[in-house]
Scaffold this active site. Structure first.
Site, short mmCIF file in Angstrom:
data_model
loop_
_atom_site.label_atom_id
_atom_site.label_comp_id
_atom_site.label_asym_id
_atom_site.label_seq_id
_atom_site.Cartn_x
_atom_site.Cartn_y
_atom_site.Cartn_z
N SER A 45 -34.90 -3.31 -0.86
CA SER A 45 -33.60 -3.34 -0.21
C SER A 45 -33.77 -2.59 1.11
O SER A 45 -34.19 -1.43 1.11
CB SER A 45 -32.54 -2.68 -1.10
OG SER A 45 -31.25 -2.92 -0.57
N GLU A 46 -33.46 -3.25 2.22
CA GLU A 46 -33.90 -2.72 3.51
C GLU A 46 -33.16 -1.45 3.95
O GLU A 46 -33.54 -0.82 4.93
CB GLU A 46 -33.85 -3.79 4.61
CG GLU A 46 -32.47 -4.29 4.98
CD GLU A 46 -32.10 -5.56 4.24
OE1 GLU A 46 -32.62 -5.79 3.12
OE2 GLU A 46 -31.26 -6.33 4.76
N ASN A 47 -32.11 -1.07 3.21
CA ASN A 47 -31.49 0.21 3.51
C ASN A 47 -32.29 1.39 2.95
O ASN A 47 -31.90 2.55 3.14
CB ASN A 47 -30.04 0.26 3.00
CG ASN A 47 -29.93 -0.08 1.53
OD1 ASN A 47 -30.55 -1.00 1.04
ND2 ASN A 47 -29.13 0.69 0.83
#
Lengths: 208, 234
Positions: A45-47
């Site tokens: 998840s790119e966060n």
């Protein structure tokens, strides 16, 4: 007959192999996680997370634990957290094996448009431009045509691009196409869809 | 040097000025420096340029600085959760510079690391590349992006010691680390300030050299998209 959302997600899940680190976009791509079966897949998840788990049970939501769609999620035994610069270093650096993303338009040269419709509300590209530029294999999952029945698989994109020549494979409700030199190559038709039907719904060149 | 301040107003005293640039940590409403944002709101400082992945929601997070028209320009990757943002942007009251999310994070990281620019393949062939230098390395085109250095960084961490060593919690780390490094002054709010020596030096996420002022306070930590599964399904 054609594939529904879940069948498209199930077909996309077949693209994933044991040991892969994968980023799933919002919408149909999120459903792909339901169909990976026994395969050992780590979701990014790119966060700032590797090893994304399912939604929490009611009452166990943690405001410090969300996915890139800002939904509450959970962690797994393998989970690792990191900051946004580190997250996009692994994306840009080609460490993520595959990204499965939605799209508004895809062109036969692999151009992808999925972030902006001029004159309408502009929300922003988020991490999509970084993902398509950096991830090793980009798979688009989308409906073959728009609500007006027009093809979304085009000779050239009309909307502002997310990335140029970045798409490897297109999975739609009508079938699977690969981006190859000279156009698209038909990989398979969806259940109950004929090649003629798929070609008729496709503006892009399908090489035989 | 004493880094611990009593509250957000005290920690920002003498730091705020009209027209300044601010880097803010957070992703959506997760890990945002909500106490410092509230103090900036109260101060009335205006014409701010803010580098932040998002701009809060209507009435919370950076959204409250939009409501009071204190923001002149945003540098962001995604602003879809905020109707007032759209209204001000479409009416020309607010400037917006879209950055791909990873480019924004790296611009902050680079700025903080003394790197004035870097080449990236993100955005090549898109509107993001317009007006930027293109350079070919090993057969691949890259565009030049500039590092960001801001007058102030506002950051939320989980714990700090009295020297400013920081520990973050889960995905609330996000943009807080790169934002902290790119501010000429970095002010951090935490849930708990612990005595120096009580954090494991091997488990520090951001060393205190980047941190100038620290406050402790209670956080609302609002959830943007509450999603759950039923126990029966398990």
């Amino acid at each position: 007959m054609a594939w529904d959302r879940n069948q498209m997600a199930a077909r996309a899940a077949q693209e994933l192999e044991d040991g892969m680190y994968v980023n799933l976009g919002i919408g149909i791509p999120t459903l792909v996680a339901n169909y990976v079966g026994d395969k050992d897949i780590t979701l990014q998840s790119e966060n700032g997370m590797l090893g994304m788990g399912p939604f929490p049970f009611e009452g166990e939501e943690d405001p410090d634990l969300i996915n890139a769609g800002k939904q509450t999620i959970t962690e797994l035994p393998r989970t690792a957290y990191f900051d946004s610069a580190q997250s996009f270093a692994m994306i840009r650096g080609g460490k993520i094996a595959a990204a499965i993303l939605g799209a508004m338009e895809v062109a036969e040269n692999g151009d992808l448009a999925n972030w902006m419709i001029p004159g309408k509300l502009v929300k922003g590209m988020g991490g999509a431009m970084d993902l398509v530029a950096g991830v090793r294999r980009v798979i688009v999952v989308m409906d073959h045509t728009n609500k007006a029945g027009e093809s979304k698989v085009l000779k050239a994109c009309t909307l502002p691009l997310t990335g140029k020549g970045v798409v490897d494979r297109i999975i739609t409700n009508l079938g699977v196409l690969d981006v190859v030199p000279g156009g698209l190559r038909l990989v398979e038709c969806a259940d109950g869809v004929t090649e003629d039907e798929l070609r008729a719904a496709t503006e892009a060149t399908i090489i035989s | 040097m004493k880094k611990v301040y009593d509250n957000a107003e005290a920690a920002l005293d003498g730091v705020l000025k009209d027209g300044m640039s601010i880097a803010a940590g957070g992703f959506g409403l997760c890990g945002i420096p909500e106490l410092l944002i509230a103090a900036i709101h109260k101060s009335g400082v205006k014409d701010l340029t803010i580098a932040s992945n998002n701009c809060g929601v209507d009435g919370f997070g950076l959204g409250i600085l939009l409501d009071s028209k204190q923001i002149k320009k945003m540098q962001s990757s995604y602003v879809g959760e905020n109707a007032e943002f759209m209204r001000q942007y479409l009416s020309g009251e607010l400037e917006l510079e879209f950055n791909p999310q990873g480019t924004l994070a790296e611009r902050m990281r680079a700025g903080g690391a003394g790197i004035p620019g870097f080449y990236t393949k993100t955005g090549v062939g898109t509107v993001i590349a317009e007006g930027k230098e293109v350079k070919n390395f090993d057969g691949q085109d890259y565009i030049l992006e500039r590092g960001i250095v801001t007058d102030l960084a506002i950051v939320k961490a989980w714990k700090a010691d009295e020297t400013g060593n920081l520990v973050f919690r889960k995905t609330a780390r996000n943009f807080n680390v790169p934002a902290a490094t790119c501010g000429k002054i970095c002010v951090v709010e935490v849930e708990e300030i612990v005595p120096t020596g009580s954090l494991d030096p091997d488990h520090i996420h951001l060393p205190g050299i980047y941190v100038h002022r620290i406050i402790q306070g209670d956080h609302e930590k609002r959830i943007e998209q509450r999603t759950v599964r039923k126990r029966e399904e398990a």
